[in-house]
Design an enzyme around this catalytic site. Sequence first.
Site, PDB file in Angstrom:
ATOM      1  N   PRO A  10       0.786  -1.231   0.000  1.00  0.00           N
ATOM      2  CA  PRO A  10       0.000   0.000   0.000  1.00  0.00           C
ATOM      3  C   PRO A  10       0.824   1.291   0.000  1.00  0.00           C
ATOM      4  O   PRO A  10       1.901   1.348   0.598  1.00  0.00           O
ATOM      5  CB  PRO A  10      -0.821  -0.098   1.296  1.00  0.00           C
ATOM      6  CG  PRO A  10      -0.103  -1.075   2.141  1.00  0.00           C
ATOM      7  CD  PRO A  10       0.551  -2.046   1.200  1.00  0.00           C
ATOM      8  N   ASN A  11       0.266   2.244  -0.692  1.00  0.00           N
ATOM      9  CA  ASN A  11       0.788   3.619  -0.794  1.00  0.00           C
ATOM     10  C   ASN A  11       2.031   3.741  -1.676  1.00  0.00           C
ATOM     11  O   ASN A  11       2.496   4.846  -1.932  1.00  0.00           O
ATOM     12  CB  ASN A  11       1.068   4.225   0.598  1.00  0.00           C
ATOM     13  CG  ASN A  11      -0.173   4.222   1.464  1.00  0.00           C
ATOM     14  OD1 ASN A  11      -1.208   4.717   1.032  1.00  0.00           O
ATOM     15  ND2 ASN A  11      -0.103   3.650   2.650  1.00  0.00           N
ATOM     16  N   ARG A  18       4.967  10.976  -2.646  1.00  0.00           N
ATOM     17  CA  ARG A  18       4.845  10.573  -1.235  1.00  0.00           C
ATOM     18  C   ARG A  18       6.172  10.791  -0.505  1.00  0.00           C
ATOM     19  O   ARG A  18       7.185  10.132  -0.819  1.00  0.00           O
ATOM     20  CB  ARG A  18       4.485   9.083  -1.178  1.00  0.00           C
ATOM     21  CG  ARG A  18       4.389   8.534   0.222  1.00  0.00           C
ATOM     22  CD  ARG A  18       4.268   7.022   0.228  1.00  0.00           C
ATOM     23  NE  ARG A  18       4.224   6.549   1.585  1.00  0.00           N
ATOM     24  CZ  ARG A  18       4.423   5.295   1.949  1.00  0.00           C
ATOM     25  NH1 ARG A  18       4.689   4.371   1.038  1.00  0.00           N
ATOM     26  NH2 ARG A  18       4.375   4.952   3.204  1.00  0.00           N
ATOM     27  N   TYR A  23      11.400   8.736   0.498  1.00  0.00           N
ATOM     28  CA  TYR A  23      11.279   7.695  -0.529  1.00  0.00           C
ATOM     29  C   TYR A  23      11.850   8.082  -1.892  1.00  0.00           C
ATOM     30  O   TYR A  23      11.834   7.273  -2.820  1.00  0.00           O
ATOM     31  CB  TYR A  23       9.800   7.292  -0.687  1.00  0.00           C
ATOM     32  CG  TYR A  23       9.217   6.697   0.587  1.00  0.00           C
ATOM     33  CD1 TYR A  23       9.678   5.481   1.074  1.00  0.00           C
ATOM     34  CD2 TYR A  23       8.224   7.359   1.309  1.00  0.00           C
ATOM     35  CE1 TYR A  23       9.166   4.935   2.246  1.00  0.00           C
ATOM     36  CE2 TYR A  23       7.696   6.826   2.473  1.00  0.00           C
ATOM     37  CZ  TYR A  23       8.176   5.618   2.940  1.00  0.00           C
ATOM     38  OH  TYR A  23       7.673   5.068   4.093  1.00  0.00           O
ATOM     39  N   ASN A  74       8.003  -5.762  -1.470  1.00  0.00           N
ATOM     40  CA  ASN A  74       8.006  -4.627  -0.554  1.00  0.00           C
ATOM     41  C   ASN A  74       6.591  -4.570   0.020  1.00  0.00           C
ATOM     42  O   ASN A  74       5.689  -4.007  -0.604  1.00  0.00           O
ATOM     43  CB  ASN A  74       8.355  -3.328  -1.275  1.00  0.00           C
ATOM     44  CG  ASN A  74       8.423  -2.160  -0.310  1.00  0.00           C
ATOM     45  OD1 ASN A  74       7.994  -2.269   0.845  1.00  0.00           O
ATOM     46  ND2 ASN A  74       8.952  -1.037  -0.761  1.00  0.00           N
ATOM     47  N   ALA A  77       3.545  -0.917   4.551  1.00  0.00           N
ATOM     48  CA  ALA A  77       3.096  -0.914   5.955  1.00  0.00           C
ATOM     49  C   ALA A  77       2.681  -2.304   6.441  1.00  0.00           C
ATOM     50  O   ALA A  77       2.792  -2.615   7.635  1.00  0.00           O
ATOM     51  CB  ALA A  77       1.946   0.074   6.130  1.00  0.00           C
ATOM     52  N   GLU A  98      12.779  -9.725   0.823  1.00  0.00           N
ATOM     53  CA  GLU A  98      12.034  -8.557   1.307  1.00  0.00           C
ATOM     54  C   GLU A  98      12.840  -7.310   0.959  1.00  0.00           C
ATOM     55  O   GLU A  98      14.055  -7.284   1.194  1.00  0.00           O
ATOM     56  CB  GLU A  98      11.877  -8.677   2.836  1.00  0.00           C
ATOM     57  CG  GLU A  98      11.173  -7.506   3.484  1.00  0.00           C
ATOM     58  CD  GLU A  98      11.198  -7.602   5.020  1.00  0.00           C
ATOM     59  OE1 GLU A  98      11.763  -8.574   5.576  1.00  0.00           O
ATOM     60  OE2 GLU A  98      10.669  -6.681   5.654  1.00  0.00           O
ATOM     61  N   HIS A 100      12.914  -2.846   0.968  1.00  0.00           N
ATOM     62  CA  HIS A 100      12.339  -1.560   1.368  1.00  0.00           C
ATOM     63  C   HIS A 100      13.162  -0.446   0.735  1.00  0.00           C
ATOM     64  O   HIS A 100      14.390  -0.561   0.625  1.00  0.00           O
ATOM     65  CB  HIS A 100      12.348  -1.400   2.893  1.00  0.00           C
ATOM     66  CG  HIS A 100      11.509  -2.436   3.577  1.00  0.00           C
ATOM     67  ND1 HIS A 100      10.148  -2.343   3.652  1.00  0.00           N
ATOM     68  CD2 HIS A 100      11.853  -3.602   4.172  1.00  0.00           C
ATOM     69  CE1 HIS A 100       9.668  -3.408   4.285  1.00  0.00           C
ATOM     70  NE2 HIS A 100      10.686  -4.185   4.601  1.00  0.00           N
ATOM     71  N   ARG A 107      14.134   4.252  11.358  1.00  0.00           N
ATOM     72  CA  ARG A 107      12.975   5.153  11.457  1.00  0.00           C
ATOM     73  C   ARG A 107      12.210   4.903  12.763  1.00  0.00           C
ATOM     74  O   ARG A 107      12.783   4.439  13.736  1.00  0.00           O
ATOM     75  CB  ARG A 107      12.106   4.976  10.211  1.00  0.00           C
ATOM     76  CG  ARG A 107      12.879   5.314   8.921  1.00  0.00           C
ATOM     77  CD  ARG A 107      12.046   5.101   7.683  1.00  0.00           C
ATOM     78  NE  ARG A 107      10.855   5.957   7.699  1.00  0.00           N
ATOM     79  CZ  ARG A 107       9.808   5.773   6.891  1.00  0.00           C
ATOM     80  NH1 ARG A 107       9.814   4.784   6.012  1.00  0.00           N
ATOM     81  NH2 ARG A 107       8.763   6.578   6.966  1.00  0.00           N
ATOM     82  N   ARG A 111       8.222   0.697  13.063  1.00  0.00           N
ATOM     83  CA  ARG A 111       8.696   0.095  11.810  1.00  0.00           C
ATOM     84  C   ARG A 111       9.820  -0.912  12.057  1.00  0.00           C
ATOM     85  O   ARG A 111      10.345  -1.506  11.125  1.00  0.00           O
ATOM     86  CB  ARG A 111       9.210   1.178  10.850  1.00  0.00           C
ATOM     87  CG  ARG A 111       8.147   2.147  10.414  1.00  0.00           C
ATOM     88  CD  ARG A 111       8.680   3.129   9.368  1.00  0.00           C
ATOM     89  NE  ARG A 111       7.848   4.319   9.350  1.00  0.00           N
ATOM     90  CZ  ARG A 111       6.717   4.453   8.653  1.00  0.00           C
ATOM     91  NH1 ARG A 111       6.301   3.478   7.880  1.00  0.00           N
ATOM     92  NH2 ARG A 111       6.023   5.574   8.706  1.00  0.00           N
TER      93      ARG A 111
HETATM   94  C1  DQA Z   1       8.559   0.906   3.182  1.00  0.00           C
HETATM   95  C2  DQA Z   1       8.792   1.116   4.681  1.00  0.00           C
HETATM   96  C3  DQA Z   1       7.498   0.901   5.478  1.00  0.00           C
HETATM   97  O1  DQA Z   1       7.736   1.131   6.850  1.00  0.00           O
HETATM   98  C4  DQA Z   1       6.433   1.882   5.000  1.00  0.00           C
HETATM   99  O2  DQA Z   1       5.218   1.621   5.674  1.00  0.00           O
HETATM  100  C5  DQA Z   1       6.257   1.884   3.528  1.00  0.00           C
HETATM  101  C6  DQA Z   1       7.431   1.781   2.668  1.00  0.00           C
HETATM  102  C7  DQA Z   1       9.807   1.225   2.355  1.00  0.00           C
HETATM  103  O3  DQA Z   1       9.853   0.788   1.198  1.00  0.00           O
HETATM  104  O4  DQA Z   1      10.693   1.933   2.808  1.00  0.00           O
HETATM  105  O5  DQA Z   1       5.151   2.067   3.030  1.00  0.00           O
HETATM  106  O6  DQA Z   1       8.232  -0.460   2.971  1.00  0.00           O
END
Ligand code: DQA
Length: 144
Positions: A10-11, A18, A23, A74, A77, A98, A100, A107, A111
């Site tokens: 998500p997002n 964003r 990011y 990825n 959240a 995995e 990120h 952070r 997280r």
């Molecule tokens: C993320 C890190 C997560 O904590 C966050 O919720 C994201 C992006 C990253 O790619 O840095 O949405 O996965």
Amino acid sequence: MKKVLILNGPNLDKLGTREPEIYGSLTISEISDQCKKRGQALGLEIDFRQSNSETDLIEWLHEAASGKLPVIMNPAAFTHYSVAIRDAAALLVEPLIEVHISNPLAREEFRHTSLISGLAKGTISGFGVNSYLMALDAIAIEMQ
Ligand code: DQA
């Protein structure tokens, strides 16, 4: 050609606008393009997907499990709280990496927990788009 599923949570469709200070400025489609280019160089077929829905991610993990596909994910959240995504990832038979964009461990404390890391072959965090590209390199190396 070996297929690799790259799943994004998500997002991440909002990348580019964003929180660019965290990011970066690349959009999800620019990240997809870079992954496809790297995949081509490594002889990997890339299937790159993003969804804001937990259901989609679970179903895509089921698809990867039954198709015996390696996955780069990825979970965004969902990393930090989705038991359902962890349970779906546990079905995989090929490696899961995995990734990120940011480094969650540098952070906020919420997280710092990943429900996914314990199932992953490895985790690559903090390198922006290069986290994805390094994960593709790792899959190509593991296949040798
Ligand atoms: C993320 C890190 C997560 O904590 C966050 O919720 C994201 C992006 C990253 O790619 O840095 O949405 O996965």
